[in-house]
Enzyme design. Structure first.
Site, PDB file in Angstrom:
ATOM      1  N   PHE A  60       7.691  10.516   4.900  1.00 14.39           N
ATOM      2  CA  PHE A  60       8.493  10.805   6.265  1.00 14.39           C
ATOM      3  C   PHE A  60       9.343  10.409   6.615  1.00 14.39           C
ATOM      4  O   PHE A  60      10.023   9.885   6.139  1.00 14.39           O
ATOM      5  CB  PHE A  60       7.843   9.509   7.044  1.00 14.39           C
ATOM      6  CG  PHE A  60       7.154   9.953   8.231  1.00 14.39           C
ATOM      7  CD1 PHE A  60       6.071  11.069   9.305  1.00 14.39           C
ATOM      8  CD2 PHE A  60       8.295   9.634  10.038  1.00 14.39           C
ATOM      9  CE1 PHE A  60       6.511  11.246  10.647  1.00 14.39           C
ATOM     10  CE2 PHE A  60       8.587   9.589  11.075  1.00 14.39           C
ATOM     11  CZ  PHE A  60       6.981  10.665  11.715  1.00 14.39           C
ATOM     12  N   ARG A 120      -3.085  19.139  10.537  1.00  7.08           N
ATOM     13  CA  ARG A 120      -3.725  17.373   9.564  1.00  7.08           C
ATOM     14  C   ARG A 120      -5.082  17.160  10.209  1.00  7.08           C
ATOM     15  O   ARG A 120      -5.081  17.586  11.846  1.00  7.08           O
ATOM     16  CB  ARG A 120      -2.471  16.968   9.668  1.00  7.08           C
ATOM     17  CG  ARG A 120      -2.960  15.804   8.715  1.00  7.08           C
ATOM     18  CD  ARG A 120      -1.573  14.640   8.950  1.00  7.08           C
ATOM     19  NE  ARG A 120      -0.773  14.256  10.115  1.00  7.08           N
ATOM     20  CZ  ARG A 120      -0.105  13.379  10.172  1.00  7.08           C
ATOM     21  NH1 ARG A 120       0.286  12.829   9.107  1.00  7.08           N
ATOM     22  NH2 ARG A 120      -0.086  13.052  11.694  1.00  7.08           N
ATOM     23  N   TYR A 170       0.148   1.966  16.749  1.00 11.77           N
ATOM     24  CA  TYR A 170      -0.754   3.001  16.952  1.00 11.77           C
ATOM     25  C   TYR A 170      -1.676   4.139  16.808  1.00 11.77           C
ATOM     26  O   TYR A 170      -2.073   4.968  17.694  1.00 11.77           O
ATOM     27  CB  TYR A 170       0.790   3.566  18.439  1.00 11.77           C
ATOM     28  CG  TYR A 170       1.636   4.732  17.268  1.00 11.77           C
ATOM     29  CD1 TYR A 170       1.243   5.412  16.254  1.00 11.77           C
ATOM     30  CD2 TYR A 170       2.710   3.266  17.888  1.00 11.77           C
ATOM     31  CE1 TYR A 170       2.740   5.877  15.548  1.00 11.77           C
ATOM     32  CE2 TYR A 170       4.146   3.735  17.100  1.00 11.77           C
ATOM     33  CZ  TYR A 170       3.719   5.344  15.883  1.00 11.77           C
ATOM     34  OH  TYR A 170       4.676   5.502  14.781  1.00 11.77           O
ATOM     35  N   LYS A 171      -1.697   4.233  15.900  1.00  9.08           N
ATOM     36  CA  LYS A 171      -2.863   5.269  14.460  1.00  9.08           C
ATOM     37  C   LYS A 171      -4.315   4.240  14.753  1.00  9.08           C
ATOM     38  O   LYS A 171      -4.822   4.525  15.770  1.00  9.08           O
ATOM     39  CB  LYS A 171      -2.005   5.366  13.021  1.00  9.08           C
ATOM     40  CG  LYS A 171      -0.458   5.750  13.734  1.00  9.08           C
ATOM     41  CD  LYS A 171      -0.364   6.641  12.352  1.00  9.08           C
ATOM     42  CE  LYS A 171       1.035   7.026  11.905  1.00  9.08           C
ATOM     43  NZ  LYS A 171       1.189   8.284  12.859  1.00  9.08           N
ATOM     44  N   ASP A 180       5.246   1.953   3.081  1.00  8.72           N
ATOM     45  CA  ASP A 180       4.829   1.600   4.522  1.00  8.72           C
ATOM     46  C   ASP A 180       3.901   1.824   4.574  1.00  8.72           C
ATOM     47  O   ASP A 180       2.830   3.409   3.431  1.00  8.72           O
ATOM     48  CB  ASP A 180       5.984   3.397   4.440  1.00  8.72           C
ATOM     49  CG  ASP A 180       5.040   4.195   6.114  1.00  8.72           C
ATOM     50  OD1 ASP A 180       4.756   3.713   6.825  1.00  8.72           O
ATOM     51  OD2 ASP A 180       6.741   4.675   6.626  1.00  8.72           O
TER      52      ASP A 180
END
Length: 411
Positions: A133, A384, A235-236, A210
């Site tokens: 990322f 995605r 938050y995912k 990560d």
């Protein structure tokens, strides 16, 4: 799971009917919103639970409004550690005292990377990969510049991810730290974390994972795998809400010698003494800097409640079934239209999302949003599909892939 391609609509209905987690999507807000046909972006921002709406309202009137400053002494001061322990036990495979919540992923990644590098002061290299990322890459570039270290780049297969052999080839006696994503943010590739950790340790280096696309979607065993450090957002798949604080894991073996670079009063020994000079608190509290975001931590607890009810094994099984169904639909409906699946086809090497590529997907994505089908776009030409196991139905997957097919056929 056997999927018969002749009647996918019937298949989706049957999969939803027999799904052990079939009752859980209704526990999330928006599940009955007619304007949202298919929410396929739970790996970017999870839906809020209905329990969270009640918890937040009660907190304003009872916790914050009722207890006021007394809340710190009664509950809030230790909340980063108590929720951290719940995340560790429920999601990470981590014993108590190794996980805390607070700050953003970026800030915690910085803290852990700097602290880890300080444990290997005579080494000069950081190993990372080009497909990680952007924040991870940018942050490590900044750290390497500040500390005059060398970045050793791995060039993974963009439809796959970093292999153990690539790590073995990259590490050496110069390596201080290896920083990788457990689930690749674009392809969904699932790293062989135990093998990569062993290869890292064989070189005398430390591993920082990560877990942003792992926590709440795949089973983790950080203690068993002997992971050194890990960071992840909430938050995912943990449904903490936009900007919810991240979590940090520091293995117990490193805590006594670990020093992070952002010294603040909440991470000091006996913080309310307001004494001169910084002395880090014992244990995982030393990762904390300033006053933690209490309101931002509240929603995480409701998703942890759900995961504790069903267990991560059931969550992972549903995740694999959802992505298998998406890939089967893509194989039958989208590959003939020029779409490429850019995620591992082997579910054992795939996390909770699937990326598909097509030259027109940049144009298609906003049209999907107008139809109430919400995936996200990932450059240069990817859609995605983030399939959050607790809140996503097979019917949503069917509707989403059908809409993508329709949009491509319209050109």
């Amino acid at each position: 799971m056997t999927i018969t391609p002749t009647d996918f609509a019937t298949c989706a209905r049957e999969l939803d009917k027999t799904d052990p987690l079939r009752d859980y999507p209704a526990r999330f807000l928006g599940s009955d919103d007619p304007e949202i046909v298919a929410y396929l972006d739970g790996n970017s921002l999870g839906r809020p639970t209905r329990a969270t709406a009640q918890r937040l309202a009660a907190f304003v009137t009872e916790g914050w409004g009722g207890r006021l400053i007394r809340g710190w002494d009664e509950h809030w001061f230790d909340l980063p550690l108590t929720i951290g322990d719940r995340i560790g036990a429920t999601v990470l495979g981590a014993a108590a005292g190794q996980t805390t919540v607070g700050d953003s992923t970026t800030v915690l990644l910085y803290k852990l990377a700097r602290g880890a590098l300080a444990l290997r002061p005579d080494r000069t290299e950081i190993v990372l990969d080009r497909d990680n990322f952007p924040t991870d890459r940018y942050l490590l570039e900044s750290i390497a510049t500040d500390l005059e270290l060398t970045l050793r780049w791995i060039e993974p297969d963009v439809a796959g991810g970093v292999t153990t052999q690539e790590v073995v080839d990259a590490v050496s006696e110069r390596t201080a730290l290896v920083v990788l994503s457990h689930v690749a943010y674009r392809s969904g590739y699932l790293l062989d974390a135990p093998a990569v950790c062993a290869a890292t340790h064989d070189a005398g280096a430390l591993l920082l994972l990560d877990l942003c696309h792992s926590a709440g979607s795949v089973e983790l065993e950080l203690d068993t795998w002997a992971i050194d450090f890990a960071v992840g957002c909430t938050y995912k798949y943990l449904n903490g809400g936009p900007g919810a604080p991240a979590f940090a894991y520091v293995a117990d073996a490193h805590q006594a010698d670990f020093t992070q670079p952002i010294w603040g009063w909440m991470g000091r020994e006996n913080p309310f003494e307001m004494a001169q000079g910084y002395v880090p608190a014992a244990g995982i509290r030393r990762v904390i800097s300033g006053t933690p975001a209490i309101v931002g931590m509240l929603p995480i607890q409701d998703t942890l409640d759900l995961i504790e009810e069903v267990g991560m094994a059931a969550v992972r099984a549903k995740s694999m079934a959802l992505t298998e169904f998406a890939i089967e639909l893509g194989r039958n409906w989208l590959l003939p239209l020029g779409v490429q699946v850019s995620s591992p086809l082997d579910s054992a090497r795939r996390g909770g999302h699937v990326t598909i590529d097509h030259p027109r997907f940049r144009e298609v994505t906003p049209r999907l949003w107008q139809r109430g089908v919400i995936p996200d776009f990932r450059p240069p030409q990817g859609i995605r599909l983030g399939l959050s196991p607790l809140s996503t139905t097979f019917g949503e997957v069917l509707a989403g892939l059908s809409a993508i097919r329709d949009e491509l056929l319209a050109y």
